[in-house]
Design a protein around this motif. Structure first.
Motif, PDB file in Angstrom:
ATOM      1  N   THR A   4       1.212  -1.124  -0.355  1.00  9.10           N
ATOM      2  CA  THR A   4       0.009   0.215   0.342  1.00  9.10           C
ATOM      3  C   THR A   4       0.799   1.212  -0.376  1.00  9.10           C
ATOM      4  OG1 THR A   4       0.072  -0.046   2.695  1.00  9.10           O
ATOM      5  CG2 THR A   4      -1.575  -0.887   1.305  1.00  9.10           C
ATOM      6  N   ALA A   5       0.693   2.330  -0.329  1.00 11.64           N
ATOM      7  CA  ALA A   5       1.425   3.666  -0.636  1.00 11.64           C
ATOM      8  C   ALA A   5       0.984   4.233   0.754  1.00 11.64           C
ATOM      9  CB  ALA A   5       0.772   4.487  -1.702  1.00 11.64           C
ATOM     10  N   THR A   6       2.858   4.602   1.434  1.00 13.68           N
ATOM     11  CA  THR A   6       2.559   4.784   2.434  1.00 13.68           C
ATOM     12  C   THR A   6       2.016   6.634   2.681  1.00 13.68           C
ATOM     13  OG1 THR A   6       5.551   5.212   1.770  1.00 13.68           O
ATOM     14  CG2 THR A   6       4.680   5.825   3.755  1.00 13.68           C
ATOM     15  N   PRO A   7       0.869   6.180   3.998  1.00 18.53           N
ATOM     16  CA  PRO A   7      -0.307   7.295   3.879  1.00 18.53           C
ATOM     17  C   PRO A   7       0.823   8.843   4.447  1.00 18.53           C
ATOM     18  CG  PRO A   7       0.084   5.250   5.990  1.00 18.53           C
ATOM     19  CD  PRO A   7       1.573   5.099   4.776  1.00 18.53           C
ATOM     20  N   VAL A   8       0.115   9.730   3.763  1.00 19.66           N
ATOM     21  CA  VAL A   8       0.440  11.034   4.033  1.00 19.66           C
ATOM     22  C   VAL A   8      -0.117  12.171   4.799  1.00 19.66           C
ATOM     23  CG1 VAL A   8       1.335  13.086   2.836  1.00 19.66           C
ATOM     24  CG2 VAL A   8       1.858  10.615   2.282  1.00 19.66           C
ATOM     25  N   GLN A   9       0.299  12.457   5.748  1.00 17.35           N
ATOM     26  CA  GLN A   9      -0.575  13.449   7.092  1.00 17.35           C
ATOM     27  C   GLN A   9       0.297  15.193   6.047  1.00 17.35           C
ATOM     28  OE1 GLN A   9       1.826  13.449  10.516  1.00 17.35           O
ATOM     29  NE2 GLN A   9       0.513  14.088  11.679  1.00 17.35           N
ATOM     30  N   VAL A  10      -0.614  15.368   6.364  1.00 19.05           N
ATOM     31  CA  VAL A  10      -0.890  17.044   5.870  1.00 19.05           C
ATOM     32  C   VAL A  10       0.111  17.586   7.481  1.00 19.05           C
ATOM     33  CG1 VAL A  10      -1.589  19.557   5.321  1.00 19.05           C
ATOM     34  CG2 VAL A  10      -2.187  16.944   4.305  1.00 19.05           C
ATOM     35  N   VAL A  11       0.802  18.022   7.671  1.00 16.20           N
ATOM     36  CA  VAL A  11       1.121  18.898   8.751  1.00 16.20           C
ATOM     37  C   VAL A  11       1.154  20.662   8.952  1.00 16.20           C
ATOM     38  CG1 VAL A  11       3.717  19.089  10.335  1.00 16.20           C
ATOM     39  CG2 VAL A  11       3.347  17.194   8.957  1.00 16.20           C
ATOM     40  N   TYR A  12       0.828  21.486   7.912  1.00 21.37           N
ATOM     41  CA  TYR A  12       0.466  22.098   7.996  1.00 21.37           C
ATOM     42  C   TYR A  12      -0.356  22.763   6.755  1.00 21.37           C
ATOM     43  CZ  TYR A  12      -0.086  27.727   8.774  1.00 21.37           C
ATOM     44  OH  TYR A  12      -0.907  28.545   8.929  1.00 21.37           O
ATOM     45  N   LYS A  13      -1.684  23.086   6.913  1.00 17.30           N
ATOM     46  CA  LYS A  13      -1.946  23.675   5.605  1.00 17.30           C
ATOM     47  C   LYS A  13      -2.089  25.149   6.056  1.00 17.30           C
ATOM     48  CE  LYS A  13      -6.499  21.722   5.611  1.00 17.30           C
ATOM     49  NZ  LYS A  13      -6.762  20.771   6.433  1.00 17.30           N
ATOM     50  N   ARG A  14      -2.219  26.169   4.937  1.00 18.00           N
ATOM     51  CA  ARG A  14      -2.782  27.282   4.914  1.00 18.00           C
ATOM     52  C   ARG A  14      -4.544  27.367   5.620  1.00 18.00           C
ATOM     53  NH1 ARG A  14      -1.932  32.843   2.760  1.00 18.00           N
ATOM     54  NH2 ARG A  14      -3.271  33.745   1.867  1.00 18.00           N
ATOM     55  N   PRO A  15      -4.729  28.298   7.026  1.00 18.20           N
ATOM     56  CA  PRO A  15      -6.029  28.472   7.378  1.00 18.20           C
ATOM     57  C   PRO A  15      -7.255  28.579   6.431  1.00 18.20           C
ATOM     58  CG  PRO A  15      -4.349  30.315   8.526  1.00 18.20           C
ATOM     59  CD  PRO A  15      -4.069  29.229   7.673  1.00 18.20           C
TER      60      PRO A  15
ATOM     61  N   LEU B  66       3.199  27.955   2.840  1.00 20.53           N
ATOM     62  CA  LEU B  66       3.714  26.270   2.586  1.00 20.53           C
ATOM     63  C   LEU B  66       2.567  25.304   3.788  1.00 20.53           C
ATOM     64  CD1 LEU B  66       7.198  27.436   4.433  1.00 20.53           C
ATOM     65  CD2 LEU B  66       6.768  27.158   2.479  1.00 20.53           C
ATOM     66  N   THR B  67       2.309  24.261   2.409  1.00 21.96           N
ATOM     67  CA  THR B  67       2.319  23.641   2.719  1.00 21.96           C
ATOM     68  C   THR B  67       2.929  22.455   3.192  1.00 21.96           C
ATOM     69  OG1 THR B  67       0.776  23.887   0.927  1.00 21.96           O
ATOM     70  CG2 THR B  67      -0.045  21.962   2.125  1.00 21.96           C
ATOM     71  N   VAL B  68       2.427  21.832   4.581  1.00 24.54           N
ATOM     72  CA  VAL B  68       4.288  21.178   5.225  1.00 24.54           C
ATOM     73  C   VAL B  68       3.000  19.043   5.163  1.00 24.54           C
ATOM     74  CG1 VAL B  68       6.003  20.249   6.250  1.00 24.54           C
ATOM     75  CG2 VAL B  68       4.694  22.319   5.918  1.00 24.54           C
ATOM     76  N   TYR B  69       3.934  18.468   4.384  1.00 24.47           N
ATOM     77  CA  TYR B  69       3.635  17.126   3.964  1.00 24.47           C
ATOM     78  C   TYR B  69       4.587  15.971   4.732  1.00 24.47           C
ATOM     79  CZ  TYR B  69       0.383  18.366   0.359  1.00 24.47           C
ATOM     80  OH  TYR B  69      -0.190  19.416  -0.448  1.00 24.47           O
ATOM     81  N   ARG B  70       4.097  14.412   4.867  1.00 24.68           N
ATOM     82  CA  ARG B  70       5.063  13.995   6.013  1.00 24.68           C
ATOM     83  C   ARG B  70       4.801  12.529   5.617  1.00 24.68           C
ATOM     84  NH1 ARG B  70       5.395  14.913  12.614  1.00 24.68           N
ATOM     85  NH2 ARG B  70       7.882  15.580  12.209  1.00 24.68           N
ATOM     86  N   GLU B  71       5.432  11.828   5.727  1.00 30.79           N
ATOM     87  CA  GLU B  71       5.010  10.415   5.670  1.00 30.79           C
ATOM     88  C   GLU B  71       4.661   9.858   6.926  1.00 30.79           C
ATOM     89  OE1 GLU B  71       7.607   8.092   3.244  1.00 30.79           O
ATOM     90  OE2 GLU B  71       7.184   9.010   1.261  1.00 30.79           O
ATOM     91  N   VAL B  72       3.381   9.329   7.081  1.00 36.58           N
ATOM     92  CA  VAL B  72       3.473   8.408   8.247  1.00 36.58           C
ATOM     93  C   VAL B  72       4.567   7.135   8.528  1.00 36.58           C
ATOM     94  CG1 VAL B  72       1.858   7.799  10.097  1.00 36.58           C
ATOM     95  CG2 VAL B  72       1.252   9.347   8.786  1.00 36.58           C
ATOM     96  N   GLN B  74       4.860   2.851   9.192  1.00 36.05           N
ATOM     97  CA  GLN B  74       3.672   2.345   8.347  1.00 36.05           C
ATOM     98  C   GLN B  74       3.281   1.872  10.252  1.00 36.05           C
ATOM     99  OE1 GLN B  74       2.760   1.378   6.280  1.00 36.05           O
ATOM    100  NE2 GLN B  74       3.749   1.970   4.000  1.00 36.05           N
ATOM    101  N   SER B  83      -4.316  15.315   9.723  1.00 36.05           N
ATOM    102  CA  SER B  83      -5.456  16.868  10.519  1.00 36.05           C
ATOM    103  C   SER B  83      -4.315  18.182   9.907  1.00 36.05           C
ATOM    104  CB  SER B  83      -4.420  16.439  11.557  1.00 36.05           C
ATOM    105  OG  SER B  83      -3.497  17.851  12.172  1.00 36.05           O
ATOM    106  N   GLY B  85      -4.079  21.576   9.269  1.00 37.01           N
ATOM    107  CA  GLY B  85      -3.252  22.582  10.751  1.00 37.01           C
ATOM    108  C   GLY B  85      -2.604  22.954  11.336  1.00 37.01           C
TER     109      GLY B  85
END
Ligand SMILES: Cc1ncc(C[n+]2csc(CCOP(=O)(O)OP(=O)(O)O)c2C)c(N)n1
Ligand code: SF4
Ligand code: SF4
Lengths: 259, 85
Positions: A4-15, B66-72, B74, B83, B85
């Motif tokens: 499966t593709a590694t899940p990606v988390q959005v750490v920050y996005k424009r409010p 900026l939008t920031v992403y990270r691989e979780v 496994q 989540s 913001g």
């Protein structure tokens, strides 16, 4: 094995509480950081639909373009008076002013002191960058002793030009004040603390605990005549000793509140 | 293995102020000197591998560019809810 593709988390996005309009601020101006924090807090508290901002005169005169909540524009220094009227007519709204130091501590000194004294249930976000930005870098009531500005070219002489106005200390003395603190926007740790303070200021208002103000130590690299990074260093080296970060008034009802 | 992250820069907003560059703990950000935004600034970019997706650049950014992403990882994937913001 199923891959499966590694899940990606959005750490920050424009409010969502910020509009799509790019700001007119100079690159690196901390007005933008303050706007972003207010928007993040509105998102987190889910209050955008019932928030009303009051914009000042100064570089942030166009603040109403940058948020997706309702906004009105006040005459110079009169934002606390306008916010008072709005909050009294619409008590279920979250009403905040956004004001610079020229706007709030100079021409608007009377309005802010009386709003705090009356214990108006409004929130004030106070941007202290120790100068008049919009009009070309004149001395503000908050300019530092010795600070060179276009109207104090040899430096602020406290003998003839007086001492810096310490607004958080001053307003905290009034009984109507529920939450009055000073924070700074010069590094990630302090920006996080500033955001928490904005949250607590809105919580103060929602709980009906009286007047709330967050003073944010800010930069104006353009009129200070330094680079963006030098401005952050100047704030740290020269503003922090004159304007200590701290909680100047916290209503006892807020003490056990964790945000 | 360190967490893998990356950033997306919205060129409508970035003004090349370098505040994000100065605070990046991994030192992986730089201005893209071969490129201009519509406003005429050099935007920031990831200059090499090593971003952990900590989000400190976004905490500094005055323009919310900026939008920031990270691989979780496994193992943690089930525990962590995405989540914004
Ligand atoms: C009644 C009135 N007096 C004076 C002015 C000129 N004026 C515009 S902005 C400003 C001061 C702005 O300084 P500050 O509040 O510190 O905001 P900054 O621009 O630094 O963000 C002044 C004196 C005005 N617009 N209206
Ligand atoms: S003049 Fe100063 S306060 Fe105004 S936008 Fe530029 S840096 Fe910010
Ligand atoms: S802090 Fe924001 S505006 Fe400044 S260079 Fe980085 S992404 Fe661009």
């Amino acid at each position: 094995m199923v891959t499966t593709a590694t899940p990606v988390q959005v750490v920050y996005k424009r409010p969502a509480s910020l509009s799509d309009t790019p700001t007119h601020y100079c690159p690196g101006c901390t007005h933008g950081i303050a706007h972003r924090l207010i928007a993040e807090v509105m998102d987190e508290m889910n209050i955008r639909e019932r928030a009303i901002g009051v914009a000042p005169v100064g570089c942030s005169v166009f603040a109403y373009n940058y948020f997706t909540c309702d906004f009105v524009e006040a005459a110079h220094g009169r934002a606390p008076a306008m916010a008072t009227g709005i909050k009294r007519v619409l008590p279920d709204r979250v009403v905040f002013t956004y004001q610079g130091d020229g706007d709030m501590a100079s021409i608007g000194m009377s309005e802010i002191v009386h709003a705090a004294g009356r214990g108006e249930n409004i929130t004030v976000i106070f941007i202290n960058n120790a100068i008049y930005g919009m009009t070309g870098g004149q001395m503000a009531p908050t300019s530092l002793p010795g600070q060179k500005t276009t109207s104090s070219p040899t430096g602020r002489d406290v003998e003839s030009m007086g001492f810096p106005m310490k607004m958080a200390e001053l307003l905290s003395q009034l009984e109507g004040a529920g939450y009055v603190v000073r924070r700074s926007l010069h590094d990630p740790k302090n920006i996080r603390m500033a955001k928490k303070a904005i949250r607590l200021a809105f919580e103060t208002q929602i709980r009906g605990l009286g007047f709330s103000m967050v003073e944010l130590l800010s930069t104006c690299n353009t009129n200070w005549g330094v680079s963006v990074l030098e401005a952050m260093q100047y704030l740290k080296d020269h503003m922090l000793p004159v304007y200590p970060i701290g909680d100047y008034k916290v209503s006892p009802a807020l003490e056990n509140l964790r945000v | 293995m360190p967490v893998k992250g990356w950033i997306e820069v919205d060129e409508r907003y970035c003004k090349g102020c370098e505040l994000c560059i100065s605070e990046c703990p991994q030192n992986v950000l730089a201005l893209d000197l071969d490129h201009l935004t519509p406003k005429g600034y050099h935007p920031v970019m990831l200059k090499m591998e090593g971003c952990t997706g900590c989000g400190i650049c976004a905490i500094m950014c005055p323009e919310a560019a900026l939008t920031v992403y990270r691989e979780v990882p496994q193992k943690a994937a089930q525990a962590v809810q995405p989540s914004g913001g």
